[in-house]
Design a protein around this motif. Sequence first.
Motif, PDB file in Angstrom:
ATOM      1  N   PRO A 198     -14.316 -18.373   6.383  1.00  0.00           N
ATOM      2  CA  PRO A 198     -14.053 -17.982   4.652  1.00  0.00           C
ATOM      3  C   PRO A 198     -12.959 -16.912   4.654  1.00  0.00           C
ATOM      4  CG  PRO A 198     -15.998 -16.746   5.359  1.00  0.00           C
ATOM      5  CD  PRO A 198     -16.388 -18.325   6.938  1.00  0.00           C
ATOM      6  N   PRO A 199     -11.917 -17.056   3.720  1.00  0.00           N
ATOM      7  CA  PRO A 199     -11.281 -15.653   3.615  1.00  0.00           C
ATOM      8  C   PRO A 199     -12.124 -14.224   4.039  1.00  0.00           C
ATOM      9  CG  PRO A 199     -11.157 -17.509   1.879  1.00  0.00           C
ATOM     10  CD  PRO A 199     -12.503 -18.049   2.274  1.00  0.00           C
ATOM     11  N   LEU A 200     -10.945 -13.464   4.311  1.00  0.00           N
ATOM     12  CA  LEU A 200     -11.356 -12.514   4.282  1.00  0.00           C
ATOM     13  C   LEU A 200     -11.562 -11.829   3.422  1.00  0.00           C
ATOM     14  CD1 LEU A 200      -7.905 -11.239   6.393  1.00  0.00           C
ATOM     15  CD2 LEU A 200     -10.315 -12.484   7.451  1.00  0.00           C
ATOM     16  N   VAL A 201     -12.449 -10.241   3.341  1.00  0.00           N
ATOM     17  CA  VAL A 201     -13.239  -9.373   2.230  1.00  0.00           C
ATOM     18  C   VAL A 201     -12.563  -8.789   1.382  1.00  0.00           C
ATOM     19  CG1 VAL A 201     -14.660  -8.224   1.340  1.00  0.00           C
ATOM     20  CG2 VAL A 201     -15.180 -10.382   2.992  1.00  0.00           C
ATOM     21  N   MET A 202     -11.111  -8.415   2.872  1.00  0.00           N
ATOM     22  CA  MET A 202     -10.564  -7.416   2.561  1.00  0.00           C
ATOM     23  C   MET A 202      -9.072  -8.579   1.574  1.00  0.00           C
ATOM     24  SD  MET A 202      -7.724  -5.720   5.498  1.00  0.00           S
ATOM     25  CE  MET A 202      -6.553  -6.721   5.641  1.00  0.00           C
ATOM     26  N   THR A 203      -8.771  -7.335   0.662  1.00  0.00           N
ATOM     27  CA  THR A 203      -7.597  -7.777   0.227  1.00  0.00           C
ATOM     28  C   THR A 203      -6.306  -7.619   0.478  1.00  0.00           C
ATOM     29  OG1 THR A 203      -7.524  -5.756  -1.200  1.00  0.00           O
ATOM     30  CG2 THR A 203      -8.763  -7.837  -1.912  1.00  0.00           C
ATOM     31  N   GLY A 204      -5.045  -8.161   0.343  1.00  0.00           N
ATOM     32  CA  GLY A 204      -3.584  -7.478   0.568  1.00  0.00           C
ATOM     33  C   GLY A 204      -3.472  -7.922   2.413  1.00  0.00           C
ATOM     34  N   GLY A 205      -2.566  -7.740   2.900  1.00  0.00           N
ATOM     35  CA  GLY A 205      -1.928  -7.567   4.047  1.00  0.00           C
ATOM     36  C   GLY A 205      -1.065  -8.624   4.598  1.00  0.00           C
ATOM     37  N   ASN A 206      -0.484  -8.798   5.729  1.00  0.00           N
ATOM     38  CA  ASN A 206       0.251  -9.865   6.462  1.00  0.00           C
ATOM     39  C   ASN A 206      -0.667 -11.192   6.727  1.00  0.00           C
ATOM     40  OD1 ASN A 206       1.266 -11.039   8.400  1.00  0.00           O
ATOM     41  ND2 ASN A 206       3.239  -9.458   8.218  1.00  0.00           N
ATOM     42  N   PRO A 207       0.339 -12.664   5.592  1.00  0.00           N
ATOM     43  CA  PRO A 207      -0.539 -13.246   6.215  1.00  0.00           C
ATOM     44  C   PRO A 207      -0.779 -14.114   7.211  1.00  0.00           C
ATOM     45  CG  PRO A 207       1.191 -13.770   5.175  1.00  0.00           C
ATOM     46  CD  PRO A 207       1.463 -12.438   4.836  1.00  0.00           C
ATOM     47  N   TYR A 208       0.258 -13.040   8.278  1.00  0.00           N
ATOM     48  CA  TYR A 208       0.212 -14.343   9.516  1.00  0.00           C
ATOM     49  C   TYR A 208      -0.782 -13.763   9.915  1.00  0.00           C
ATOM     50  CZ  TYR A 208       4.517 -16.019   8.990  1.00  0.00           C
ATOM     51  OH  TYR A 208       5.998 -17.541   8.411  1.00  0.00           O
ATOM     52  N   VAL A 209      -1.203 -12.759  10.216  1.00  0.00           N
ATOM     53  CA  VAL A 209      -2.173 -11.395  10.764  1.00  0.00           C
ATOM     54  C   VAL A 209      -3.511 -12.057  10.052  1.00  0.00           C
ATOM     55  CG1 VAL A 209      -3.329  -9.137  11.147  1.00  0.00           C
ATOM     56  CG2 VAL A 209      -0.857  -9.203  10.990  1.00  0.00           C
ATOM     57  N   ARG A 210      -3.915 -11.859   8.930  1.00  0.00           N
ATOM     58  CA  ARG A 210      -4.807 -12.999   8.025  1.00  0.00           C
ATOM     59  C   ARG A 210      -5.479 -13.888   8.413  1.00  0.00           C
ATOM     60  NH1 ARG A 210      -6.215 -10.343   2.910  1.00  0.00           N
ATOM     61  NH2 ARG A 210      -7.445 -12.492   2.471  1.00  0.00           N
ATOM     62  N   ALA A 211      -4.521 -14.515   9.064  1.00  0.00           N
ATOM     63  CA  ALA A 211      -4.756 -16.206   9.418  1.00  0.00           C
ATOM     64  C   ALA A 211      -5.173 -15.773  10.661  1.00  0.00           C
ATOM     65  CB  ALA A 211      -3.082 -17.109   9.550  1.00  0.00           C
ATOM     66  N   LEU A 212      -4.790 -15.078  11.599  1.00  0.00           N
ATOM     67  CA  LEU A 212      -4.933 -14.598  13.281  1.00  0.00           C
ATOM     68  C   LEU A 212      -6.461 -14.349  12.891  1.00  0.00           C
ATOM     69  CD1 LEU A 212      -4.445 -14.235  16.704  1.00  0.00           C
ATOM     70  CD2 LEU A 212      -3.757 -11.639  15.462  1.00  0.00           C
TER      71      LEU A 212
ATOM     72  N   LEU B  66      -5.029 -22.779   8.952  1.00  0.00           N
ATOM     73  CA  LEU B  66      -5.126 -20.855   7.956  1.00  0.00           C
ATOM     74  C   LEU B  66      -4.264 -19.824   7.649  1.00  0.00           C
ATOM     75  CD1 LEU B  66      -8.664 -19.735  10.372  1.00  0.00           C
ATOM     76  CD2 LEU B  66      -8.882 -20.619   8.134  1.00  0.00           C
ATOM     77  N   LEU B  67      -3.165 -20.427   8.692  1.00  0.00           N
ATOM     78  CA  LEU B  67      -2.196 -20.169   7.626  1.00  0.00           C
ATOM     79  C   LEU B  67      -1.488 -20.260   6.145  1.00  0.00           C
ATOM     80  CD1 LEU B  67       0.488 -18.557   8.167  1.00  0.00           C
ATOM     81  CD2 LEU B  67       1.340 -19.457   9.458  1.00  0.00           C
ATOM     82  N   GLN B  68      -1.746 -21.483   6.707  1.00  0.00           N
ATOM     83  CA  GLN B  68      -1.273 -22.088   5.188  1.00  0.00           C
ATOM     84  C   GLN B  68      -1.661 -21.704   3.822  1.00  0.00           C
ATOM     85  OE1 GLN B  68       1.777 -23.768   5.153  1.00  0.00           O
ATOM     86  NE2 GLN B  68       2.107 -23.922   6.366  1.00  0.00           N
ATOM     87  N   GLU B  69      -3.190 -21.357   3.772  1.00  0.00           N
ATOM     88  CA  GLU B  69      -4.089 -21.202   3.165  1.00  0.00           C
ATOM     89  C   GLU B  69      -3.123 -19.224   2.744  1.00  0.00           C
ATOM     90  OE1 GLU B  69      -8.735 -21.407   3.763  1.00  0.00           O
ATOM     91  OE2 GLU B  69      -8.489 -23.214   3.396  1.00  0.00           O
ATOM     92  N   GLU B  70      -2.810 -19.162   3.620  1.00  0.00           N
ATOM     93  CA  GLU B  70      -3.025 -17.584   3.665  1.00  0.00           C
ATOM     94  C   GLU B  70      -1.635 -17.589   3.072  1.00  0.00           C
ATOM     95  OE1 GLU B  70      -4.786 -15.004   3.254  1.00  0.00           O
ATOM     96  OE2 GLU B  70      -6.393 -15.830   4.804  1.00  0.00           O
ATOM     97  N   LEU B  71      -0.746 -17.931   3.454  1.00  0.00           N
ATOM     98  CA  LEU B  71       0.677 -18.558   2.850  1.00  0.00           C
ATOM     99  C   LEU B  71       0.997 -18.277   1.822  1.00  0.00           C
ATOM    100  CD1 LEU B  71       2.678 -19.735   5.494  1.00  0.00           C
ATOM    101  CD2 LEU B  71       3.361 -17.436   5.057  1.00  0.00           C
ATOM    102  N   ALA B  72      -0.189 -19.453   0.748  1.00  0.00           N
ATOM    103  CA  ALA B  72      -0.419 -20.236  -0.726  1.00  0.00           C
ATOM    104  C   ALA B  72      -0.860 -18.983  -1.609  1.00  0.00           C
ATOM    105  CB  ALA B  72      -1.217 -21.467  -0.547  1.00  0.00           C
ATOM    106  N   ARG B  73      -2.491 -18.674  -0.884  1.00  0.00           N
ATOM    107  CA  ARG B  73      -2.864 -17.115  -1.324  1.00  0.00           C
ATOM    108  C   ARG B  73      -2.149 -16.355  -2.116  1.00  0.00           C
ATOM    109  NH1 ARG B  73      -6.547 -16.808   1.564  1.00  0.00           N
ATOM    110  NH2 ARG B  73      -7.934 -18.001   0.332  1.00  0.00           N
ATOM    111  N   LYS B  74      -1.067 -15.911  -0.786  1.00  0.00           N
ATOM    112  CA  LYS B  74       0.020 -14.959  -1.353  1.00  0.00           C
ATOM    113  C   LYS B  74       0.723 -14.985  -2.282  1.00  0.00           C
ATOM    114  CE  LYS B  74       3.550 -12.100   1.145  1.00  0.00           C
ATOM    115  NZ  LYS B  74       4.672 -11.115   2.274  1.00  0.00           N
ATOM    116  N   ASN B  75       1.012 -16.590  -2.285  1.00  0.00           N
ATOM    117  CA  ASN B  75       2.130 -16.950  -3.746  1.00  0.00           C
ATOM    118  C   ASN B  75       1.081 -16.886  -4.394  1.00  0.00           C
ATOM    119  OD1 ASN B  75       3.927 -16.529  -1.972  1.00  0.00           O
ATOM    120  ND2 ASN B  75       3.945 -18.905  -1.191  1.00  0.00           N
TER     121      ASN B  75
END
Length: 218
Positions: free
Chosen positions: A45-59, A209-218
């Motif tokens: 599931p998504p991280l509890v932490m908010t913000g941050g680089n989407p590539y690192v979050r996906a990793l 997961l990267l696509q999810e994080e990139l979409a979440r950032k936008n």
Amino acid sequence: MDTLKPQRFRPIAIAIGCVFSLCLVLILRQPSRRQSPTFDTTQSPPLVMTGGNPYVRALMRTISASEASDRQPYSVIYGGSHATHLDRHPEQCIRITRGPNINNCSTATGRYQMINTTWAQMSKRYHPQPDCLMFVFQCGYSFEPEYQDKVVYAWLSDEQAWRMNIPQLLKAGELEQVRRRLSSTWTSLGYGIETNTITPKLAGIYQKLLQEELARKN
């Protein structure tokens, strides 16, 4: 005599043909092994932490997929049980029942399956809110989900710690180079000694997961 043989064996031939046809249908209905298996992102599931680089979050979510594939990854203890309190690392040492470290024990806990000694070391460096006793050189470090994320995020973002710029490499598409470097810490990433059934799927999981994080950032 010869004219009777086809009549005698015709039922057998028909039966064999029917069995063959049924087998052929069943084979054709099987999904192709070349197809990539679907991955349920609720297992990471998504991280509890908010913000941050989407590539690192996906990793981070990819590491979690291989190390702690669980609907409650932040509290999962090696072996599958869950910690009831996360104010500190639980430090429960669970016997290892298979693999190269059989009969040793592991304190691996949480979303990133960090053992107690690694957590102690990394939280000293990266924990954003240590609980230090006044006039005593001793600190406690909360193991709550937000802090698990923040410590690992800061660690992965530290170029000196890994002798590589992980965010930059991920953005350039060099996932395998990153996985190779991290595999000595998280052995299920593909180049370590304890791969699992998720390991071969990690490249595809990361992309999803990267696509999810990139979409979440936008």
